[in-house]
Enzyme design. Sequence first.
Site, PDB file in Angstrom:
ATOM      1  N   GLU A 104      -1.629   8.944   8.156  1.00 57.34           N
ATOM      2  CA  GLU A 104      -0.174   8.783   8.096  1.00 57.34           C
ATOM      3  C   GLU A 104       0.540   9.677   9.113  1.00 57.34           C
ATOM      4  OE1 GLU A 104       1.790   6.646   6.359  1.00 57.34           O
ATOM      5  OE2 GLU A 104       0.058   5.662   5.454  1.00 57.34           O
ATOM      6  N   CYS A 147      -4.722  -2.050  -1.340  1.00 55.19           N
ATOM      7  CA  CYS A 147      -4.844  -0.644  -1.716  1.00 55.19           C
ATOM      8  C   CYS A 147      -5.940  -0.558  -2.784  1.00 55.19           C
ATOM      9  CB  CYS A 147      -3.509  -0.190  -2.294  1.00 55.19           C
ATOM     10  SG  CYS A 147      -3.573   1.422  -3.087  1.00 55.19           S
ATOM     11  N   ASP A 184       0.875  -1.172   0.000  1.00 49.30           N
ATOM     12  CA  ASP A 184       0.000   0.000   0.000  1.00 49.30           C
ATOM     13  C   ASP A 184       0.912   1.223   0.000  1.00 49.30           C
ATOM     14  OD1 ASP A 184      -2.335   1.507   0.070  1.00 49.30           O
ATOM     15  OD2 ASP A 184      -2.442   1.525   2.244  1.00 49.30           O
ATOM     16  N   SER A 185       0.302   2.416   0.004  1.00 46.04           N
ATOM     17  CA  SER A 185       1.112   3.633   0.017  1.00 46.04           C
ATOM     18  C   SER A 185       1.684   3.916   1.405  1.00 46.04           C
ATOM     19  CB  SER A 185       0.241   4.817  -0.406  1.00 46.04           C
ATOM     20  OG  SER A 185      -0.805   4.985   0.518  1.00 46.04           O
ATOM     21  N   HIS A 206      -6.840   2.973   4.356  1.00 45.17           N
ATOM     22  CA  HIS A 206      -6.493   3.852   5.479  1.00 45.17           C
ATOM     23  C   HIS A 206      -7.723   4.205   6.340  1.00 45.17           C
ATOM     24  CE1 HIS A 206      -2.767   4.626   3.235  1.00 45.17           C
ATOM     25  NE2 HIS A 206      -2.285   5.210   4.328  1.00 45.17           N
ATOM     26  N   CYS A 218     -10.994   2.775   1.052  1.00 37.32           N
ATOM     27  CA  CYS A 218      -9.554   3.067   1.076  1.00 37.32           C
ATOM     28  C   CYS A 218      -9.067   2.398   2.349  1.00 37.32           C
ATOM     29  CB  CYS A 218      -9.307   4.569   1.138  1.00 37.32           C
ATOM     30  SG  CYS A 218      -7.591   5.007   1.543  1.00 37.32           S
TER      31      CYS A 218
END
Length: 270
Positions: free
Chosen positions: A161, A83, A20-21, A195, A193
């Site tokens: 994040e 993701c 994932d990012s 996150h 998403c």
Amino acid sequence: MIISKSNKNLDKNSPIALFDSGVGGLTVLKQLKEVLPNETYIYYGDTLHMPYGDKSEEQLLQYSSKIFEYFEKRNCKAVVMACNTTSSVVYEQVKDMYNFKLFSIVQAVSEVLASLDIKKLGVFATKATVESGAYNRKIAEYNPNIEVFGQFCPKWVHFVEENSMNEPKNKKEILADLEKMLENNPDKILLGCTHYPFLLDILSSGVQKDLFIDPSLYFAQYIKRYLHSKDLLATHVEEDEFYVSENPEQFVVSAQMFYKLAYLPKVLTF
Ligand code: DGL
């Protein structure tokens, strides 16, 4: 020309890789470790290129190709696109290009979503995921009677994040985004998403928690069913590995809500 590679000779004891990012994919890793505790996992958080949600198709293809090449070198039996953004934008183009089984969260969970007894599904997701229309298309393949509408919230990934979602002004912004979504009267809201499950406590402070769907458990169950059907469940387990492309210290701090890492992930760039 795309050369389709076979993944017939996969080794059941090879690792499962996720990427994932950043920390978002840990919501999927957590569920995978619950349903498949005897597997070995490699996790890659591409923190250098976070957020993925505002990147072009070309950029997303470029980042994921490098990550896939690394996972191929590591002889992974499966790669989990933990993701939604790359699953929506990149998956269809690359799904047969590597020597591992590639799992996309959008493709894997849409059938379950389409089977829900609802008329309107709101999807919170990144800009790239919403604009791709991937969930709308995939769910409509199984059930054209569900109206699917997306809303993107560009700051949410940063809040997660930075681990700053509980700062009053950020909380206020998250709840204002929710208000906007609620104006459309969705029967359920998909956290589209990886996150966003980090924000579930804030999101559910004013509305019922069961309004939200975190698809990571459906995804983990899908992967388990697939590996079982192909006789690819591991018979022994090794140490998991964690990598990021920058800022391993921040990763450990932001990860802790879903995954307590006892050591710093290694920095790996391509
Ligand atoms: N967590 C990822 C997703 O599910 C990427 C979010 C981002 O980096 O914008 O879409």
